[in-house]
Write a protein that holds these residues in place. Sequence first.
Motif, mmCIF file in Angstrom:
data_model
loop_
_atom_site.group_PDB
_atom_site.id
_atom_site.type_symbol
_atom_site.label_atom_id
_atom_site.label_comp_id
_atom_site.label_asym_id
_atom_site.label_seq_id
_atom_site.Cartn_x
_atom_site.Cartn_y
_atom_site.Cartn_z
ATOM 1 N N THR A 57 -2.020 -10.867 -6.705
ATOM 2 C CA THR A 57 -1.325 -9.579 -6.691
ATOM 3 C C THR A 57 -1.976 -8.758 -5.588
ATOM 4 O O THR A 57 -2.957 -9.189 -4.981
ATOM 5 C CB THR A 57 -1.455 -8.831 -8.038
ATOM 6 N N SER A 58 -1.483 -7.580 -5.381
ATOM 7 C CA SER A 58 -2.076 -6.715 -4.354
ATOM 8 C C SER A 58 -3.423 -6.149 -4.789
ATOM 9 O O SER A 58 -4.134 -5.556 -3.996
ATOM 10 C CB SER A 58 -1.116 -5.578 -3.998
ATOM 11 N N THR A 60 -6.121 -5.058 -8.542
ATOM 12 C CA THR A 60 -6.231 -4.868 -9.984
ATOM 13 C C THR A 60 -5.252 -3.835 -10.537
ATOM 14 O O THR A 60 -4.863 -3.928 -11.703
ATOM 15 C CB THR A 60 -7.678 -4.510 -10.388
ATOM 16 N N ASP A 61 -4.832 -2.858 -9.732
ATOM 17 C CA ASP A 61 -3.838 -1.888 -10.222
ATOM 18 C C ASP A 61 -2.509 -2.588 -10.510
ATOM 19 O O ASP A 61 -1.904 -2.374 -11.570
ATOM 20 C CB ASP A 61 -3.626 -0.759 -9.215
ATOM 21 N N GLU A 62 -2.053 -3.423 -9.575
ATOM 22 C CA GLU A 62 -0.797 -4.156 -9.801
ATOM 23 C C GLU A 62 -0.962 -5.132 -10.959
ATOM 24 O O GLU A 62 -0.065 -5.266 -11.798
ATOM 25 C CB GLU A 62 -0.360 -4.897 -8.538
ATOM 26 N N GLN A 63 -2.093 -5.809 -11.022
ATOM 27 C CA GLN A 63 -2.365 -6.742 -12.112
ATOM 28 C C GLN A 63 -2.239 -6.030 -13.460
ATOM 29 O O GLN A 63 -1.535 -6.495 -14.358
ATOM 30 C CB GLN A 63 -3.770 -7.326 -11.962
ATOM 31 N N THR A 64 -2.895 -4.899 -13.609
ATOM 32 C CA THR A 64 -2.856 -4.140 -14.857
ATOM 33 C C THR A 64 -1.438 -3.713 -15.202
ATOM 34 O O THR A 64 -0.998 -3.838 -16.346
ATOM 35 C CB THR A 64 -3.790 -2.912 -14.765
ATOM 36 N N THR A 65 -0.707 -3.226 -14.211
ATOM 37 C CA THR A 65 0.672 -2.791 -14.427
ATOM 38 C C THR A 65 1.530 -3.938 -14.946
ATOM 39 O O THR A 65 2.292 -3.777 -15.907
ATOM 40 C CB THR A 65 1.266 -2.224 -13.128
ATOM 41 N N GLU A 68 0.429 -5.038 -18.585
ATOM 42 C CA GLU A 68 0.815 -4.047 -19.592
ATOM 43 C C GLU A 68 2.322 -3.972 -19.768
ATOM 44 O O GLU A 68 2.811 -3.777 -20.880
ATOM 45 C CB GLU A 68 0.253 -2.677 -19.222
ATOM 46 N N ARG A 76 -4.157 -12.019 -17.698
ATOM 47 C CA ARG A 76 -5.299 -11.998 -16.774
ATOM 48 C C ARG A 76 -5.990 -13.345 -16.908
ATOM 49 O O ARG A 76 -6.662 -13.606 -17.905
ATOM 50 C CB ARG A 76 -6.226 -10.854 -17.153
ATOM 51 N N GLY A 84 -7.929 -9.815 -9.389
ATOM 52 C CA GLY A 84 -6.595 -9.241 -9.367
ATOM 53 C C GLY A 84 -5.448 -10.222 -9.509
ATOM 54 O O GLY A 84 -4.294 -9.837 -9.432
#
Length: 121
Positions: A57-58, A60-65, A68, A76, A84
């Motif tokens: 992904t781009s 950890t923010d994109e991963q989390t989005t 969730e 994960r 990420g």
Amino acid sequence: MTDLPSLDRVRAAALALPETEEKVSHGQPTFFVADRQFAQFRADHHGDGLTMVCVKTSGTDEQTTLVEANPAVYSRPAYLGATGWVGMNVAGDPDWALVEDRIARSWELAAPARLLEAGGR
């Protein structure tokens, strides 16, 4: 335990992208562009019972989005998750268009600029 139909679909999607190759890495079918990993297929990795493809992904923010928003599809993954990556569930009847798009997006994140400037995928 290898889910061959899922592996075949992941393999076809990954190898359709420019300058990709498949190698075994850490015992798993893994896909590279210019020696940079962009996808890894896992079936029952360390006995987890899951069949997934791991993609970049781009960050950890994109991963989390993603995780969730749709935990039935995204997770994960062990080892790669810290950087990420996400695991996409490919057991059963996944949305293959989504899986193929995420594999291609992961390729774009790993591909060298010369491939992207030449038109990419």
